[in-house]
Design a protein around this motif. Structure first.
Motif, PDB file in Angstrom:
ATOM      1  N   MET A 159     -15.597   2.354   4.860  1.00  0.00           N
ATOM      2  CA  MET A 159     -14.760   3.554   5.013  1.00  0.00           C
ATOM      3  C   MET A 159     -15.169   4.634   4.017  1.00  0.00           C
ATOM      4  O   MET A 159     -15.168   5.832   4.359  1.00  0.00           O
ATOM      5  CB  MET A 159     -13.295   3.167   4.792  1.00  0.00           C
ATOM      6  CG  MET A 159     -12.322   4.146   5.382  1.00  0.00           C
ATOM      7  SD  MET A 159     -12.389   4.119   7.200  1.00  0.00           S
ATOM      8  CE  MET A 159     -11.594   5.679   7.565  1.00  0.00           C
TER       9      MET A 159
ATOM     10  N   VAL B 238      -8.057   3.135   4.109  1.00  0.00           N
ATOM     11  CA  VAL B 238      -8.458   3.256   5.522  1.00  0.00           C
ATOM     12  C   VAL B 238      -7.508   4.208   6.257  1.00  0.00           C
ATOM     13  O   VAL B 238      -7.932   5.065   7.031  1.00  0.00           O
ATOM     14  CB  VAL B 238      -8.475   1.870   6.196  1.00  0.00           C
ATOM     15  CG1 VAL B 238      -8.557   2.008   7.720  1.00  0.00           C
ATOM     16  CG2 VAL B 238      -9.653   1.050   5.695  1.00  0.00           C
ATOM     17  N   GLY B 239      -6.209   4.069   5.995  1.00  0.00           N
ATOM     18  CA  GLY B 239      -5.253   4.941   6.663  1.00  0.00           C
ATOM     19  C   GLY B 239      -5.258   6.350   6.113  1.00  0.00           C
ATOM     20  O   GLY B 239      -4.927   7.306   6.830  1.00  0.00           O
TER      21      GLY B 239
ATOM     22  N   GLY C 255      -0.446   6.491   7.820  1.00  0.00           N
ATOM     23  CA  GLY C 255      -1.802   5.951   7.742  1.00  0.00           C
ATOM     24  C   GLY C 255      -1.837   4.594   7.063  1.00  0.00           C
ATOM     25  O   GLY C 255      -2.645   3.733   7.430  1.00  0.00           O
TER      26      GLY C 255
ATOM     27  N   ALA D  70      -6.468  -1.127   2.667  1.00  0.00           N
ATOM     28  CA  ALA D  70      -5.589  -0.733   3.780  1.00  0.00           C
ATOM     29  C   ALA D  70      -5.067   0.681   3.567  1.00  0.00           C
ATOM     30  O   ALA D  70      -5.012   1.492   4.508  1.00  0.00           O
ATOM     31  CB  ALA D  70      -4.430  -1.717   3.901  1.00  0.00           C
TER      32      ALA D  70
ATOM     33  N   GLY E 126     -10.048   8.724   4.672  1.00  0.00           N
ATOM     34  CA  GLY E 126      -9.250   7.874   5.550  1.00  0.00           C
ATOM     35  C   GLY E 126      -8.984   8.495   6.912  1.00  0.00           C
ATOM     36  O   GLY E 126      -9.322   9.645   7.169  1.00  0.00           O
TER      37      GLY E 126
ATOM     38  N   GLY F 282      -3.669   1.571   8.673  1.00  0.00           N
ATOM     39  CA  GLY F 282      -4.737   0.941   7.889  1.00  0.00           C
ATOM     40  C   GLY F 282      -4.465  -0.539   7.656  1.00  0.00           C
ATOM     41  O   GLY F 282      -5.374  -1.375   7.725  1.00  0.00           O
ATOM     42  N   SER F 283      -3.210  -0.879   7.386  1.00  0.00           N
ATOM     43  CA  SER F 283      -2.846  -2.288   7.164  1.00  0.00           C
ATOM     44  C   SER F 283      -3.072  -3.113   8.420  1.00  0.00           C
ATOM     45  O   SER F 283      -3.562  -4.255   8.351  1.00  0.00           O
ATOM     46  CB  SER F 283      -1.371  -2.380   6.735  1.00  0.00           C
ATOM     47  OG  SER F 283      -1.167  -1.685   5.539  1.00  0.00           O
TER      48      SER F 283
ATOM     49  N   SER G 210       0.813  -1.226   0.000  1.00  0.00           N
ATOM     50  CA  SER G 210       0.000   0.000   0.000  1.00  0.00           C
ATOM     51  C   SER G 210       0.842   1.270   0.000  1.00  0.00           C
ATOM     52  O   SER G 210       0.359   2.324  -0.409  1.00  0.00           O
ATOM     53  CB  SER G 210      -0.959   0.002   1.197  1.00  0.00           C
ATOM     54  OG  SER G 210      -0.255  -0.045   2.407  1.00  0.00           O
TER      55      SER G 210
END
Length: 290
Positions: A272, A229-230, A237, A226, A279, A241-242, A18
């Protein structure tokens, strides 16, 4: 304890992949949906170098990693540079087309069969007990260590080096960065190269751990939630996220159903996008509807 180890390994895989999504988006605001395929291509390049220099795994890995970096630079120079000034939708569609092209070429060149670079390189992958009975394969351990080294290097590069500061400047205000004499083409080419390099590292270590076939790109696609999300423009992030996605995925696989593996990251992605599309650590900005 084994659950925690599994979460850390999966989070390291997602984080290593990511960071490529994040780097390209952070610098150029392009969503690279071919990142999973570029990661897979790196693993197949290792398969090729393994056949050539099977006696020296380190050289095979180094050559495959450098080839992957070159592929990333070439993708920008030959394809994405032509998207400069075009809409975000055009750039995203271009990466989708690139991904389909890479998938087709991989099947044509290396076939769809399961391949094992570790066998070609004669690399052993024993299970190692780390603590309290928890076990991890040697390649997974390398992957976790590689993820830590890559993120440390990226944070230091972006904070302390001239080129890293230029990358951040290009991402924050492209017009001003160009007016200040920053070579934007060089920055973008370097970003694509680094992004493909880090993704390829993940692909190569996964291939050494469990083999590869042309469905490996799904792992790259599962790493995208991931990153989102971050926050798509935050490297820190991407790590958080991961960890979140991996924890939920591994927990549900262990306690509910292993078949949820391919579903959970995308359910988290949808949730999300509804709640906070930029994020946890991303910058809130006006998002183009793609």
């Amino acid at each position: 304890m084994q659950l925690a180890v599994n979460v850390v390994v999966l989070a390291s895989i997602y984080a290593l992949i990511s960071c490529g999504y994040v780097l390209i988006y952070k610098v150029s605001r392009v969503l690279n949906l071919a990142h999973g395929e570029l990661m897979m291509l790196g693993a197949y390049l290792l398969l090729t170098t393994a056949a050539s220099v099977s006696s020296n795994p380190a050289v095979a890995l180094a050559v495959a990693a450098l080839l992957s970096l070159s592929v990333g630079v070439l993708v920008y120079l030959m394809l994405m540079r032509r998207m400069t000034g075009e809409s975000v939708l055009a750039a995203v569609l271009t990466t989708i087309a690139l991904g389909i092209l890479i998938r087709g070429l991989v099947t044509l060149i290396w076939s769809a069969q399961q391949q094992y670079p570790a066998a070609a390189l004669k690399v052993a992958n024993p299970s190692v007990e780390i603590f309290l009975g928890a076990r991890i394969s040697l390649m997974s351990l390398f992957l976790v260590a590689t993820c830590a080294v890559v993120y440390s290097a990226l944070f230091a590069f972006l904070k302390l080096t001239r080129w890293g500061i230029r990358m951040r400047a290009a991402g924050q205000n492209t017009l001003l960065a160009g007016q200040r004499g920053i070579n934007l083409g060089g920055i973008y080419a370097m970003t694509w190269g680094i992004s493909t390099f880090t993704g390829a590292l993940a692909g190569m270590l996964i291939a050494l751990d469990s083999g590869l076939n042309n469905s490996m790109m799904m792992i790259g696609l599962k790493a995208f939630p991931a990153a989102l999300v971050g926050g798509l423009d935050s490297l820190f992030g991407a790590v958080i996220g991961s960890l979140i996605v991996s924890f939920i995925e591994v927990t549900l696989i262990q306690h509910v159903d292993p078949l949820l593996s391919d579903v959970v990251p995308f359910l988290i992605l949808i949730a999300m996008l509804i709640v906070r599309p930029w994020g946890i650590f991303g910058s809130r900005e006006e998002l183009d509807r793609v």
